[in-house]
Design a protein around this motif. Sequence first.
Motif, PDB file in Angstrom:
ATOM      1  N   GLY A 154       0.792  -1.223   0.000  1.00 25.75           N
ATOM      2  CA  GLY A 154       0.000   0.000   0.000  1.00 25.75           C
ATOM      3  C   GLY A 154       0.826   1.275   0.000  1.00 25.75           C
ATOM      4  O   GLY A 154       0.301   2.357   0.259  1.00 25.75           O
ATOM      5  N   VAL A 155       2.112   1.167  -0.304  1.00 20.81           N
ATOM      6  CA  VAL A 155       2.986   2.339  -0.364  1.00 20.81           C
ATOM      7  C   VAL A 155       3.037   2.811  -1.815  1.00 20.81           C
ATOM      8  O   VAL A 155       3.329   2.022  -2.725  1.00 20.81           O
ATOM      9  N   THR A 156       2.747   4.078  -2.026  1.00 20.66           N
ATOM     10  CA  THR A 156       2.848   4.665  -3.358  1.00 20.66           C
ATOM     11  C   THR A 156       4.238   5.269  -3.512  1.00 20.66           C
ATOM     12  O   THR A 156       4.583   6.213  -2.797  1.00 20.66           O
ATOM     13  N   PRO A 157       5.059   4.718  -4.421  1.00 20.72           N
ATOM     14  CA  PRO A 157       6.402   5.270  -4.598  1.00 20.72           C
ATOM     15  C   PRO A 157       6.351   6.752  -4.975  1.00 20.72           C
ATOM     16  O   PRO A 157       5.478   7.181  -5.736  1.00 20.72           O
ATOM     17  N   TYR A 158       7.284   7.513  -4.426  1.00 15.90           N
ATOM     18  CA  TYR A 158       7.357   8.948  -4.680  1.00 15.90           C
ATOM     19  C   TYR A 158       7.555   9.208  -6.176  1.00 15.90           C
ATOM     20  O   TYR A 158       8.288   8.500  -6.860  1.00 15.90           O
ATOM     21  N   SER A 159       6.886  10.237  -6.684  1.00 21.13           N
ATOM     22  CA  SER A 159       7.077  10.645  -8.076  1.00 21.13           C
ATOM     23  C   SER A 159       6.928  12.155  -8.189  1.00 21.13           C
ATOM     24  O   SER A 159       6.343  12.800  -7.319  1.00 21.13           O
ATOM     25  N   LEU A 160       7.475  12.708  -9.268  1.00 20.23           N
ATOM     26  CA  LEU A 160       7.302  14.119  -9.572  1.00 20.23           C
ATOM     27  C   LEU A 160       7.276  14.294 -11.082  1.00 20.23           C
ATOM     28  O   LEU A 160       7.440  13.337 -11.821  1.00 20.23           O
ATOM     29  N   MET A 161       7.031  15.479 -11.523  1.00 22.16           N
ATOM     30  CA  MET A 161       6.925  15.808 -12.949  1.00 22.16           C
ATOM     31  C   MET A 161       5.881  14.890 -13.616  1.00 22.16           C
ATOM     32  O   MET A 161       6.147  14.273 -14.643  1.00 22.16           O
ATOM     33  N   PHE A 162       4.700  14.797 -12.964  1.00 16.55           N
ATOM     34  CA  PHE A 162       3.592  13.998 -13.483  1.00 16.55           C
ATOM     35  C   PHE A 162       4.002  12.550 -13.743  1.00 16.55           C
ATOM     36  O   PHE A 162       3.567  11.923 -14.703  1.00 16.55           O
ATOM     37  N   GLY A 163       4.867  12.014 -12.882  1.00 16.65           N
ATOM     38  CA  GLY A 163       5.288  10.620 -12.991  1.00 16.65           C
ATOM     39  C   GLY A 163       6.442  10.377 -13.943  1.00 16.65           C
ATOM     40  O   GLY A 163       6.869   9.235 -14.119  1.00 16.65           O
ATOM     41  N   SER A 164       6.966  11.439 -14.557  1.00 17.96           N
ATOM     42  CA  SER A 164       8.100  11.264 -15.476  1.00 17.96           C
ATOM     43  C   SER A 164       9.352  10.805 -14.739  1.00 17.96           C
ATOM     44  O   SER A 164      10.210  10.139 -15.298  1.00 17.96           O
ATOM     45  N   LEU A 165       9.443  11.189 -13.453  1.00 17.48           N
ATOM     46  CA  LEU A 165      10.551  10.771 -12.611  1.00 17.48           C
ATOM     47  C   LEU A 165       9.938  10.219 -11.335  1.00 17.48           C
ATOM     48  O   LEU A 165       9.129  10.892 -10.686  1.00 17.48           O
ATOM     49  N   LYS A 166      10.293   8.991 -11.010  1.00 20.93           N
ATOM     50  CA  LYS A 166       9.721   8.373  -9.821  1.00 20.93           C
ATOM     51  C   LYS A 166      10.686   7.352  -9.245  1.00 20.93           C
ATOM     52  O   LYS A 166      11.663   6.961  -9.890  1.00 20.93           O
ATOM     53  N   VAL A 167      10.383   6.934  -8.034  1.00 21.81           N
ATOM     54  CA  VAL A 167      11.108   5.845  -7.408  1.00 21.81           C
ATOM     55  C   VAL A 167      10.506   4.550  -7.931  1.00 21.81           C
ATOM     56  O   VAL A 167       9.280   4.392  -7.955  1.00 21.81           O
ATOM     57  N   ALA A 168      11.347   3.625  -8.374  1.00 18.35           N
ATOM     58  CA  ALA A 168      10.863   2.337  -8.857  1.00 18.35           C
ATOM     59  C   ALA A 168      10.099   1.620  -7.746  1.00 18.35           C
ATOM     60  O   ALA A 168      10.411   1.771  -6.558  1.00 18.35           O
ATOM     61  N   ASP A 169       9.080   0.866  -8.124  1.00 16.80           N
ATOM     62  CA  ASP A 169       8.245   0.165  -7.157  1.00 16.80           C
ATOM     63  C   ASP A 169       9.050  -0.853  -6.340  1.00 16.80           C
ATOM     64  O   ASP A 169       8.845  -1.014  -5.145  1.00 16.80           O
ATOM     65  N   GLU A 170       9.977  -1.537  -6.976  1.00 15.69           N
ATOM     66  CA  GLU A 170      10.782  -2.530  -6.280  1.00 15.69           C
ATOM     67  C   GLU A 170      12.023  -1.891  -5.656  1.00 15.69           C
ATOM     68  O   GLU A 170      12.738  -1.138  -6.316  1.00 15.69           O
ATOM     69  N   VAL A 171      12.238  -2.182  -4.376  1.00 15.81           N
ATOM     70  CA  VAL A 171      13.433  -1.737  -3.661  1.00 15.81           C
ATOM     71  C   VAL A 171      14.155  -2.983  -3.150  1.00 15.81           C
ATOM     72  O   VAL A 171      13.544  -4.035  -2.964  1.00 15.81           O
ATOM     73  N   THR A 172      15.449  -2.859  -2.931  1.00  9.91           N
ATOM     74  CA  THR A 172      16.237  -3.981  -2.433  1.00  9.91           C
ATOM     75  C   THR A 172      16.649  -3.701  -0.998  1.00  9.91           C
ATOM     76  O   THR A 172      17.226  -2.653  -0.704  1.00  9.91           O
ATOM     77  N   VAL A 173      16.325  -4.638  -0.120  1.00 10.95           N
ATOM     78  CA  VAL A 173      16.675  -4.529   1.288  1.00 10.95           C
ATOM     79  C   VAL A 173      17.821  -5.499   1.545  1.00 10.95           C
ATOM     80  O   VAL A 173      17.746  -6.672   1.167  1.00 10.95           O
ATOM     81  N   SER A 174      18.890  -5.005   2.177  1.00 13.75           N
ATOM     82  CA  SER A 174      20.014  -5.887   2.494  1.00 13.75           C
ATOM     83  C   SER A 174      20.378  -5.767   3.967  1.00 13.75           C
ATOM     84  O   SER A 174      20.239  -4.713   4.583  1.00 13.75           O
ATOM     85  N   PHE A 175      20.818  -6.880   4.507  1.00 10.57           N
ATOM     86  CA  PHE A 175      21.164  -6.991   5.924  1.00 10.57           C
ATOM     87  C   PHE A 175      22.522  -7.673   6.021  1.00 10.57           C
ATOM     88  O   PHE A 175      22.772  -8.671   5.337  1.00 10.57           O
ATOM     89  N   THR A 176      23.407  -7.112   6.835  1.00 11.53           N
ATOM     90  CA  THR A 176      24.671  -7.772   7.153  1.00 11.53           C
ATOM     91  C   THR A 176      24.905  -7.631   8.650  1.00 11.53           C
ATOM     92  O   THR A 176      24.522  -6.627   9.258  1.00 11.53           O
ATOM     93  N   ALA A 177      25.505  -8.644   9.234  1.00 15.74           N
ATOM     94  CA  ALA A 177      25.821  -8.601  10.662  1.00 15.74           C
ATOM     95  C   ALA A 177      26.903  -9.618  10.967  1.00 15.74           C
ATOM     96  O   ALA A 177      27.116 -10.566  10.210  1.00 15.74           O
ATOM     97  N   THR A 178      27.588  -9.416  12.075  1.00 10.98           N
ATOM     98  CA  THR A 178      28.572 -10.382  12.552  1.00 10.98           C
ATOM     99  C   THR A 178      28.249 -10.732  13.996  1.00 10.98           C
ATOM    100  O   THR A 178      27.637  -9.944  14.717  1.00 10.98           O
ATOM    101  N   ARG A 179      28.661 -11.923  14.371  1.00  8.15           N
ATOM    102  CA  ARG A 179      28.455 -12.398  15.738  1.00  8.15           C
ATOM    103  C   ARG A 179      29.626 -13.308  16.108  1.00  8.15           C
ATOM    104  O   ARG A 179      29.956 -14.216  15.367  1.00  8.15           O
ATOM    105  N   PRO A 180      30.226 -13.044  17.273  1.00  8.70           N
ATOM    106  CA  PRO A 180      31.307 -13.939  17.699  1.00  8.70           C
ATOM    107  C   PRO A 180      30.787 -15.359  17.930  1.00  8.70           C
ATOM    108  O   PRO A 180      29.620 -15.552  18.251  1.00  8.70           O
ATOM    109  N   HIS A 181      31.666 -16.328  17.761  1.00  6.82           N
ATOM    110  CA  HIS A 181      31.285 -17.734  18.044  1.00  6.82           C
ATOM    111  C   HIS A 181      30.895 -17.875  19.492  1.00  6.82           C
ATOM    112  O   HIS A 181      31.313 -17.259  20.367  1.00  6.82           O
TER     113      HIS A 181
END
Length: 181
Positions: A154-181
């Motif tokens: 239900g999130v509408t990607p941001y756009s301007l210039m009547f939709g000529s420039l917008k944020v693509a609907d698909e975004v990539t989420v990445s996670f990195t972490a470390t943990r000692p043994h």
Amino acid sequence: MDTSSWTFDPSVGELLVQTHAAGPAARLGHDLTIVMEDWVAELSWSDERPSVADVTVQVASLSVLRGDGGVKSLSGPEKALVRSNALKALDAKRHPTIGFRCDDVAATDDGYRLAGSLTIHGVTRPCEVAVRVTDVGDRWHLTCESVVRQSDFGVTPYSLMFGSLKVADEVTVSFTATRPH
């Protein structure tokens, strides 16, 4: 690996969102790298294997790290405007958190597959992610990347210039972490 619970937060990891400019005027826009600065991931263990994972992200912690491409680089005030637009699109006041709840964990060749539900913008949908776990001597290194379609929540990607420039609907989420043994 131990048989208790692990906690991850920004002190041991990073949660990033990558967006891309879209539309006929996409070359004028920026591909953004956004960092979520306030989040916590809890991983519970049972019988020496992960069994439950919960991730909670504070939407208002969103910060723009950089914008690649575009006509010129993003200034500080432009990054603040991008942040403001993103918080409006996510309706952060009504939906202050993003959550992932996993209660089905399966081992894979290089880590685990986590299946559960993802809640964004008050909408919950099934979600499955692959987490790669690498033993790097004295610690574990965890990585994960997943594509999320904003409109599915239900999130509408941001756009301007009547939709000529917008944020693509698909975004990539990445996670990195470390943990000692």
